[in-house]
Design an enzyme around this catalytic site. Structure first.
Site, PDB file in Angstrom:
ATOM      1  N   CYS B  54       0.843  -1.210   0.000  1.00  0.00           N
ATOM      2  CA  CYS B  54       0.000   0.000   0.000  1.00  0.00           C
ATOM      3  C   CYS B  54       0.873   1.254   0.000  1.00  0.00           C
ATOM      4  O   CYS B  54       0.521   2.258  -0.639  1.00  0.00           O
ATOM      5  CB  CYS B  54      -0.928   0.010   1.209  1.00  0.00           C
ATOM      6  SG  CYS B  54      -2.106  -1.355   1.210  1.00  0.00           S
ATOM      7  N   ARG B 131      -7.862  -4.226  -3.141  1.00  0.00           N
ATOM      8  CA  ARG B 131      -7.370  -3.110  -3.969  1.00  0.00           C
ATOM      9  C   ARG B 131      -8.371  -2.857  -5.095  1.00  0.00           C
ATOM     10  O   ARG B 131      -8.234  -3.368  -6.202  1.00  0.00           O
ATOM     11  CB  ARG B 131      -5.984  -3.442  -4.541  1.00  0.00           C
ATOM     12  CG  ARG B 131      -4.965  -3.722  -3.470  1.00  0.00           C
ATOM     13  CD  ARG B 131      -3.580  -3.940  -4.005  1.00  0.00           C
ATOM     14  NE  ARG B 131      -2.768  -4.545  -2.973  1.00  0.00           N
ATOM     15  CZ  ARG B 131      -2.272  -3.891  -1.939  1.00  0.00           C
ATOM     16  NH1 ARG B 131      -2.472  -2.602  -1.802  1.00  0.00           N
ATOM     17  NH2 ARG B 131      -1.559  -4.524  -1.019  1.00  0.00           N
TER      18      ARG B 131
END
Lengths: 73, 220
Positions: B54, B131
């Site tokens: 991330c 995601r």
């Protein structure tokens, strides 16, 4: 822009916004003049309206007497 | 007996429909989806703050943010972390890498928005958000979705290309072929009459494989 700090005072971006709208402006013009993204101006104006510091009429935003007073605090 | 607070069901947004409305606490104040009206929006979720993939993605999103802005497109992140976690992570990224995260991040701690956008994929990520990435146009319509698993960081060039392709389709009424990039030829809509089909085969502006498959260059 979070308009209020944790202690209840106005944040720096909120002060700049309030200072600018001594006369009525559209969010688009405010964003352009202050160099801020439009979404931030819209969100900030809504928060300031909820606090009674700004009022809106026909899509134009202007600070209230309470808003002017908040600038001098 | 205490009952757990009822959560909204997980729903899957649909392409071509209005993107689900929301109001959310973000790192740039309380924002609503409608605050982005008039600009395009790349709205994406990540599994968790302070995680390596991330972090690479956020640095990469920050890098393409100016290019997206020049295309009238904003960025908005989301995870089910707290606002304080988001702020601490942004500060950490700035301190360790010098990269400023210039876009807001939603703190969706109760997962309400994540459920509404189908961002929670239990088979992949348990209760975290996967995601997921949504392209929402300037009228608030959901135009594209990309879903990646936890293990795989997204490709920013593809994100940028996707927005460019959608905007090009809107502006010129065309479609874009596989691997299209700005400057490449685009696909013109199929003809609706026999006459049109004949005419396009004679056109010098079109490159036609056959009557149903023609490309053209766009003006600079």
């Amino acid at each position: 822009m979070p308009c209020m700090n944790e202690d209840g005072s106005l944040s720096h971006p909120a002060r700049a916004l309030l200072r600018f709208i001594s006369s009525p402006f559209t969010p688009e013009l405010i964003a352009e003049e202050l160099g801020q993204p439009l979404y931030r101006v819209r969100g900030g104006l809504r928060e300031l309206m909820d606090a009674g510091l700004v009022t809106e009429r026909d899509g134009l935003y202007v600070r209230t007497e309470k808003g002017t007073a908040a600038l001098t605090d | 007996m205490d009952h757990p607070q009822e959560q909204p069901p997980v729903t899957q947004p649909r392409l071509g429909n209005p993107a689900p409305a929301f109001e959310a606490r973000t790192t740039q104040g309380t924002l609503r989806l409608e605050d982005f009206r008039g600009s395009w929006l790349v709205f994406f979720s990540h599994p968790a703050d302070f995680t390596p993939v991330c972090t690479t993605e956020f640095i990469a999103f920050a890098a393409i943010h100016p290019a997206l802005r020049s295309m009238n497109c904003e960025l908005l992140g989301l995870s089910i972390d707290s606002i304080y976690s988001h702020i601490a992570w942004i500060r950490n990224i700035r301190e360790k890498t010098g990269v400023e995260i210039s876009f807001p991040i939603v703190a969706d701690q109760d997962g309400t928005i994540a459920r509404r956008y189908g961002m929670i994929q239990p088979g992949d990520s348990g209760t975290e958000t996967s995601r997921c990435l949504f392209v929402i146009d300037d009228k608030g319509v959901l135009r594209a979705m990309i879903y990646y698993p936890l293990t795989t960081g997204r490709n920013m060039e593809e994100v940028r290309r996707l927005v460019q392709a959608l905007q090009t389709s809107d502006l010129h009424g065309v479609a874009t072929p596989a691997d299209w990039k700005p400057g490449d030829r685009v696909i013109v809509p199929p003809p609706l009459t026999q006459e049109d089909a004949d005419r396009r085969r004679e056109s010098s502006e079109l490159e036609c494989i056959d009557w149903y498959y023609c490309k053209q260059s766009l003006p600079d």
